[in-house]
Design a protein around this motif. Structure first.
Motif, PDB file in Angstrom:
ATOM      1  N   ASP A   1      78.999  37.551  -0.334  1.00 37.99           N
ATOM      2  CA  ASP A   1      78.006  36.367  -0.834  1.00 37.99           C
ATOM      3  C   ASP A   1      78.862  35.289  -1.665  1.00 37.99           C
ATOM      4  OD1 ASP A   1      78.305  38.117  -2.815  1.00 37.99           O
ATOM      5  OD2 ASP A   1      76.231  38.200  -3.375  1.00 37.99           O
ATOM      6  N   GLU A   2      80.269  35.371  -1.927  1.00 40.36           N
ATOM      7  CA  GLU A   2      81.009  34.607  -2.454  1.00 40.36           C
ATOM      8  C   GLU A   2      81.112  33.228  -1.958  1.00 40.36           C
ATOM      9  OE1 GLU A   2      81.274  33.716  -5.457  1.00 40.36           O
ATOM     10  OE2 GLU A   2      82.309  35.562  -5.997  1.00 40.36           O
TER      11      GLU A   2
ATOM     12  N   ALA B   1      83.168  41.160  -1.694  1.00 38.87           N
ATOM     13  CA  ALA B   1      81.717  40.592  -1.676  1.00 38.87           C
ATOM     14  C   ALA B   1      81.473  39.791  -0.543  1.00 38.87           C
ATOM     15  CB  ALA B   1      81.371  40.033  -2.994  1.00 38.87           C
TER      16      ALA B   1
ATOM     17  N   GLY C   1      76.856  33.342  -4.878  1.00 42.44           N
ATOM     18  CA  GLY C   1      77.667  34.506  -4.817  1.00 42.44           C
ATOM     19  C   GLY C   1      77.501  34.893  -6.593  1.00 42.44           C
ATOM     20  N   LYS C   2      78.754  34.757  -6.975  1.00 45.72           N
ATOM     21  CA  LYS C   2      78.874  35.155  -8.451  1.00 45.72           C
ATOM     22  C   LYS C   2      78.848  33.801  -9.407  1.00 45.72           C
ATOM     23  CE  LYS C   2      81.108  39.497  -7.858  1.00 45.72           C
ATOM     24  NZ  LYS C   2      81.354  39.396  -6.675  1.00 45.72           N
TER      25      LYS C   2
END
Length: 454
Positions: free
Chosen positions: A258-259, A256, A299-300
């Motif tokens: 966008d972490e 990913a 991100g998450k």
């Protein structure tokens, strides 16, 4: 001219875009004066040759050689997507003094302890200076090798001599090669050195981490093509007045993009912060006006953040609007909506807004927290201490839904918050939280009692 004669080609030094003739401005990246002549290209078609490898069904391709190896630094592995993939080239960019070298010394130490020999090449400092920092932070290991080099061929010689399983180059802007002209850090030198290191990484399956500088606006310094060449681009951010550091994934071919990883910079080194929400909150025994708590998602990872506002009368003809940790343009829009739709008088009043702990809140989900913090400060009415606020505020004063409300509120419940002001249609909410629904800004002010005595 013969029909099949060779013709010159022109390539942008910033993004690598090719054009048929010289232009003053690159049509791809819009950079001025970056188009250069790059030899000639044959006009005739290239004939098919022998393939370098045999094409196979995708299900039969071996994936073991592409599995990530953990670095031992959990927050870095989170951003990388599990660790370093053999042959991957990672660019770590950040401002001077943010802690890039300190982080990579920790990575080198953990890697040497678990995976094997690591080579740290420094071009900015002497080997003695790096040795002193490693000793201060407790990052010494027999399998950590250190070299002070600034020329590519010498670096490659060090790799042949040491035979490491990972290489760290600090920094790419200090390296040069004798095969091309230009000063170290220039467009031609950076591109040539990066290409040589990438070829080395792919040929030997050797992960390489490059340290990069940033410009005044926070972007990676050097030619933009550098970001296109590498496999992973990481941005290391932090306020020099705060110990918090954030590692953001900008580009990642293996996971990913966008972490976010969180670190805390200390005198004895840098440590990961697996639960950073507590760093962005101020614990108080009673509620204070001008504060609101929201939940953002990086991100998450959901993280709680606190917005603080101060509204004070002024005699200046142009009241001040000071912002720290927030987007100034978005704050200006939010204040205009609050004044027009919420009927909160900010005329001839200074408004100061800030976040706690050095956090940057740029997500639209924090809009409602900002306007309610300002309204609370202006009306001198405190919001409940166990309340979190979620929602994007539109120009018409409506409160829009944000994604992942349930996941955000689960994090808030874990930290002891019992109430949540949410937009309509927020979806299923976790147990332990009481939802207060507001369709627009005026409804939100009424629900929280901010219109009392107006």
């Amino acid at each position: 001219m013969a029909k099949n004669a060779a013709r010159p080609i022109f390539r942008c030094a910033e993004c690598g875009h090719e054009v048929a003739k010289w232009l003053g401005r690159c049509p791809e990246c819009q950079a001025w004066g970056s188009v250069e002549e790059r030899g000639v290209a044959p006009a005739a078609r290239v004939l098919a040759g022998a393939p370098s490898s045999v094409a196979r069904p995708i299900g039969e391709v071996d994936i073991e050689s592409a599995r990530a190896n953990p670095t031992g630094v959990d927050e870095l592995d989170r951003v990388l997507g599990g660790g370093l993939v053999p042959g991957a080239v990672v660019l770590l960019a950040g401002e001077p003094g943010v802690g890039k070298s300190t982080l990579l010394l920790e990575v080198a130490h953990r890697w040497a302890s678990t995976m094997g020999r690591c080579l740290y090449v420094t071009g900015e400092e002497s080997a003695g200076q790096v040795r002193l920092r490693a000793e201060r932070t407790g990052n010494l290991h027999d399998e950590m090798y250190l070299a002070a080099e600034s020329e590519l061929s010498s670096l490659l010689g060090q790799v042949d001599a040491v035979k490491p399983s990972m290489v760290i180059v600090d920094s790419i802007q200090t390296m040069s090669t004798l095969s091309v002209d230009g000063t170290p850090g220039g467009v031609t030198q950076v591109r040539s050195v990066a290409s040589g290191l990438i070829a080395l990484a792919k040929e030997r399956g050797l992960p390489i981490v490059l340290v990069g500088h940033v410009t005044k606006d926070g972007s990676v310094a050097g030619p933009r093509v550098l970001e296109h060449l590498v496999d992973v681009v990481l941005q290391f951010e932090g306020d020099r007045h705060s110990s918090l550091r954030l590692l953001r994934g900008i580009k990642n071919r293996y996971g990913a993009a966008d972490e976010v990883g969180c670190f805390e910079l200390r005198d004895d080194g840098i440590v990961g912060v697996p639960d950073p929400s507590g760093l962005f909150l101020t614990r108080r025994e009673k509620a204070v006006e001008g504060t609101a708590v929201t939940v953002i998602v990086e991100g998450k990872r959901p993280m709680l953040g606190e917005v603080q506002a101060l509204v004070a009368k002024t005699s200046l003809p142009a009241p001040r609007r000071a912002v720290s940790g927030l987007d100034s343009a978005r704050i200006a829009m939010a204040l205009a909506v609050l004044e027009k739709r919420g009927k909160v008088n900010l005329f001839q009043k200074d408004v100061f807004t800030a976040t706690v702990g050095g956090m940057r809140l740029i997500e639209p989900a924090a809009d409602l927290a900002v306007v309610l913090a300002v309204a609370s400060a202006e009306r001198e009415i405190a919001l409940p201490a166990d309340l979190v606020v979620l929602g994007e505020v539109g120009l018409a004063g409506e409160i829009r839904r944000v994604n992942g409300v349930g996941r955000r509120l689960a994090e808030a419940v874990r930290l002891g918050f019992k109430k949540a002001l949410v937009p309509p249609d927020a979806g299923p909410l976790p147990d332990g939280v009481r939802a207060l629904v507001a369709h627009d800004l005026q409804t939100a002010l009424d629900v929280l009692g901010l219109n009392k005595g107006r």
